[in-house]
Design a protein around this motif. Structure first.
Motif, PDB file in Angstrom:
ATOM      1  N   GLU A  78       0.845  -1.200   0.000  1.00 52.79           N
ATOM      2  CA  GLU A  78       0.000   0.000   0.000  1.00 52.79           C
ATOM      3  C   GLU A  78       0.887   1.260   0.000  1.00 52.79           C
ATOM      4  O   GLU A  78       0.671   2.188  -0.777  1.00 52.79           O
ATOM      5  CB  GLU A  78      -0.925  -0.037   1.231  1.00 52.79           C
ATOM      6  CG  GLU A  78      -1.912   1.108   1.334  1.00 52.79           C
ATOM      7  CD  GLU A  78      -2.736   1.327   0.084  1.00 52.79           C
ATOM      8  OE1 GLU A  78      -3.167   0.343  -0.529  1.00 52.79           O
ATOM      9  OE2 GLU A  78      -2.921   2.501  -0.308  1.00 52.79           O
ATOM     10  N   SER A  96       0.189   9.255  -9.606  1.00 51.91           N
ATOM     11  CA  SER A  96       0.318   9.289  -8.154  1.00 51.91           C
ATOM     12  C   SER A  96       1.526   8.475  -7.682  1.00 51.91           C
ATOM     13  O   SER A  96       2.289   8.919  -6.823  1.00 51.91           O
ATOM     14  CB  SER A  96      -0.966   8.742  -7.525  1.00 51.91           C
ATOM     15  OG  SER A  96      -0.980   9.035  -6.166  1.00 51.91           O
ATOM     16  N   ILE A 107      13.728  10.563   0.089  1.00 51.61           N
ATOM     17  CA  ILE A 107      13.731  10.463   1.559  1.00 51.61           C
ATOM     18  C   ILE A 107      14.720   9.367   1.994  1.00 51.61           C
ATOM     19  O   ILE A 107      15.528   9.558   2.910  1.00 51.61           O
ATOM     20  CB  ILE A 107      12.307  10.177   2.103  1.00 51.61           C
ATOM     21  CG1 ILE A 107      11.396  11.381   1.847  1.00 51.61           C
ATOM     22  CG2 ILE A 107      12.343   9.873   3.607  1.00 51.61           C
ATOM     23  CD1 ILE A 107       9.914  11.144   2.098  1.00 51.61           C
ATOM     24  N   MET A 153       0.774  14.281 -12.990  1.00 50.69           N
ATOM     25  CA  MET A 153      -0.287  14.594 -12.021  1.00 50.69           C
ATOM     26  C   MET A 153      -0.848  15.991 -12.270  1.00 50.69           C
ATOM     27  O   MET A 153      -2.057  16.215 -12.172  1.00 50.69           O
ATOM     28  CB  MET A 153       0.262  14.480 -10.592  1.00 50.69           C
ATOM     29  CG  MET A 153      -0.766  14.694  -9.511  1.00 50.69           C
ATOM     30  SD  MET A 153      -2.178  13.582  -9.655  1.00 50.69           S
ATOM     31  CE  MET A 153      -1.650  12.262  -8.601  1.00 50.69           C
TER      32      MET A 153
HETATM   33  C1  HEM Z   1       5.825  12.549   2.941  1.00 48.17           C
HETATM   34  C2  HEM Z   1       5.117  11.658   2.314  1.00 48.17           C
HETATM   35  C3  HEM Z   1       3.986  11.971   1.362  1.00 48.17           C
HETATM   36  C4  HEM Z   1       3.714  13.104   0.641  1.00 48.17           C
HETATM   37  C5  HEM Z   1       4.478  14.401   0.618  1.00 48.17           C
HETATM   38  C6  HEM Z   1       2.525  12.846  -0.132  1.00 48.17           C
HETATM   39  C7  HEM Z   1       1.937  13.740  -0.999  1.00 48.17           C
HETATM   40  C8  HEM Z   1       0.752  13.538  -1.675  1.00 48.17           C
HETATM   41  C9  HEM Z   1       0.117  14.480  -2.553  1.00 48.17           C
HETATM   42  C10 HEM Z   1       0.665  15.848  -2.917  1.00 48.17           C
HETATM   43  C11 HEM Z   1      -1.031  13.906  -2.985  1.00 48.17           C
HETATM   44  C12 HEM Z   1      -2.075  14.528  -3.906  1.00 48.17           C
HETATM   45  C13 HEM Z   1      -1.742  14.210  -5.330  1.00 48.17           C
HETATM   46  C14 HEM Z   1      -2.863  14.718  -6.202  1.00 48.17           C
HETATM   47  O1  HEM Z   1      -2.848  15.904  -6.542  1.00 48.17           O
HETATM   48  O2  HEM Z   1      -3.759  13.913  -6.515  1.00 48.17           O
HETATM   49  C15 HEM Z   1      -1.136  12.605  -2.391  1.00 48.17           C
HETATM   50  C16 HEM Z   1      -2.174  11.724  -2.594  1.00 48.17           C
HETATM   51  C17 HEM Z   1      -2.210  10.455  -2.113  1.00 48.17           C
HETATM   52  N1  HEM Z   1      -1.269   9.848  -1.313  1.00 48.17           N
HETATM   53 FE1  HEM Z   1       0.405  10.695  -0.598  1.00 48.17          FE
HETATM   54  N2  HEM Z   1       2.098  11.568   0.133  1.00 48.17           N
HETATM   55  C18 HEM Z   1       2.965  11.003   1.035  1.00 48.17           C
HETATM   56  C19 HEM Z   1       2.916   9.738   1.555  1.00 48.17           C
HETATM   57  C20 HEM Z   1       1.957   8.810   1.254  1.00 48.17           C
HETATM   58  C21 HEM Z   1       1.910   7.465   1.765  1.00 48.17           C
HETATM   59  C22 HEM Z   1       2.947   6.873   2.737  1.00 48.17           C
HETATM   60  C23 HEM Z   1       0.828   6.869   1.204  1.00 48.17           C
HETATM   61  C24 HEM Z   1       0.317   5.465   1.351  1.00 48.17           C
HETATM   62  C25 HEM Z   1       0.188   4.845   2.460  1.00 48.17           C
HETATM   63  C26 HEM Z   1       0.168   7.840   0.365  1.00 48.17           C
HETATM   64  C27 HEM Z   1      -0.982   7.601  -0.349  1.00 48.17           C
HETATM   65  C28 HEM Z   1      -1.653   8.540  -1.093  1.00 48.17           C
HETATM   66  C29 HEM Z   1      -2.896   8.299  -1.784  1.00 48.17           C
HETATM   67  C30 HEM Z   1      -3.662   6.968  -1.790  1.00 48.17           C
HETATM   68  C31 HEM Z   1      -3.242   9.477  -2.408  1.00 48.17           C
HETATM   69  C32 HEM Z   1      -4.529   9.710  -3.249  1.00 48.17           C
HETATM   70  C33 HEM Z   1      -4.240   9.508  -4.694  1.00 48.17           C
HETATM   71  C34 HEM Z   1      -3.864  10.818  -5.345  1.00 48.17           C
HETATM   72  O3  HEM Z   1      -4.623  11.795  -5.239  1.00 48.17           O
HETATM   73  O4  HEM Z   1      -2.774  10.885  -5.933  1.00 48.17           O
HETATM   74  N3  HEM Z   1       0.879   9.012   0.415  1.00 48.17           N
HETATM   75  N4  HEM Z   1      -0.034  12.392  -1.615  1.00 48.17           N
END
Ligand code: HEM
Length: 308
Positions: A78, A96, A107, A153
């Motif tokens: 995940e 994504s 990191i 994205m």
């Molecule tokens: C420092 C760590 C992380 C950062 C900076 C980050 C950043 C982001 C950003 C900017 C989005 C929105 C992207 C968009 O515009 O749709 C997003 C969405 C998402 N993130 Fe993270 N994320 C991080 C860690 C994680 C982790 C560890 C997971 C999983 C366990 C995760 C799962 C998701 C999911 C499922 C989405 C929704 C799908 C999407 O909108 O792209 N993220 N994240």
């Protein structure tokens, strides 16, 4: 101490304090309505068919064994591969995943650089050429994959009519911010043949409060964007990197039995004694009746039934 030292220190303090404070606040919120959506992986082998200990007679009298290894085995794909996005929103997966995976590599690289700098400072002999090459490869891979993610994205958010409905300026800001980190990183790598050695020297200078070697403009843009990112992240939805823990463990997979006189009962009593102010008339809330009153039938739903 230079301006750079001050900024890095500020970013580290803001990041740690804000993340810890947010974590404590979430952990202290009233219990969430739990989903118990099966399969729940800590149910061990039974989770393969979506089963649970509730299949056994008198299950609540038996000791609970949680299979934490299985939980970890579900969490790894995940986190690393965004498995749920792959399964439920395939068109979003590539943008994504690349956006995230680039970040994970950077990191991971940051920890490798910190470790290298600290070991070098205490005099541990390392095969520096190999380490510098590894650091450089990870940086190239992270920045290149991340750049692809930021561009794709951005396009998706800008042009996908379905996603547009759920898009606000902060989404673009976050993507552009990450994009600047990745692209400036690429520019630094492309213009600095000794990237690995320079970045280790930079971290050493941060730890020893000495002046760093002069770096290129691209390097300073990359570093500045990273520092701002650490300061800004704790106040955004990107905190999902750790708040997901609560969603999974306290909502999705929470299946603790509610036993008489137990801790859970205490928590539930507190929650159902809250007065309800919901506006929908069928709920029958008047701001005085609590959840327990409404469920016990002193709300509008029951009143209506009685008046029929
Ligand atoms: C420092 C760590 C992380 C950062 C900076 C980050 C950043 C982001 C950003 C900017 C989005 C929105 C992207 C968009 O515009 O749709 C997003 C969405 C998402 N993130 Fe993270 N994320 C991080 C860690 C994680 C982790 C560890 C997971 C999983 C366990 C995760 C799962 C998701 C999911 C499922 C989405 C929704 C799908 C999407 O909108 O792209 N993220 N994240």
């Amino acid at each position: 101490m230079t301006l750079l030292h001050g900024m890095v220190l500020l970013a580290a303090v803001v990041f740690v304090v804000a993340i810890v404070a947010r974590g404590i606040r979430i952990a202290r919120t009233p219990m969430h309505l739990r989903w118990e959506i099966y399969p729940v992986p800590h149910e061990g082998k039974r989770s393969a068919h979506g089963g649970s200990r509730m299949e056994e007679t008198d299950w609540w009298t038996k000791p609970i064994h949680k299979d934490h290894l299985r939980e970890i085995l579900v969490m790894i794909p995940e986190i690393l591969f965004l498995k749920a996005v792959w399964e439920h929103n395939r068109p979003l997966w590539f943008p994504s995943w690349t956006l995230h995976f680039g970040l994970y590599l950077l990191i991971g690289n940051m920890f490798l650089i910190i470790l290298t700098a600290l070991l070098a400072m205490v005099g541990v002999a390392l095969p520096m050429e190999v380490v510098h090459t590894l650091i450089t490869i990870l940086a190239w891979a992270g920045c290149a994959i991340g750049t692809i993610g930021a561009i794709t994205m951005f396009m998706k958010r800008a042009f996908d009519p379905k996603l547009k409905m759920y898009t606000n300026p902060s989404h673009f800001f976050n993507i552009i911010h990450l994009g600047v980190i990745y692209v400036a990183g690429l520019a630094w790598l492309a213009t600095d043949a000794a990237y690995g050695a320079h970045v280790v020297a930079l971290y050493k200078s941060l730890f020893t409060f000495t002046t760093a070697t002069d770096l290129s403009m691209a390097a300073y843009v990359h570093i500045g964007a990273v520092i701002l990112f650490f300061i800004y992240l704790p106040f955004t939805h990107m905190t999902h990197f750790f708040t997901k823990y609560f969603t999974y463990h306290d909502v999705r997979w929470e299946d603790e039995p509610n036993l008489p006189g137990g801790k859970l009962e205490e928590k539930i009593k507190k929650v159902v004694s809250q007065p309800v102010t919901w506006a929908a008339p069928h709920i029958g809330a008047d701001g005085k009746k609590n959840w327990a009153d409404l469920v016990a039938g002193t709300g509008a739903i029951e009143d209506k039934k009685e008046s029929k």
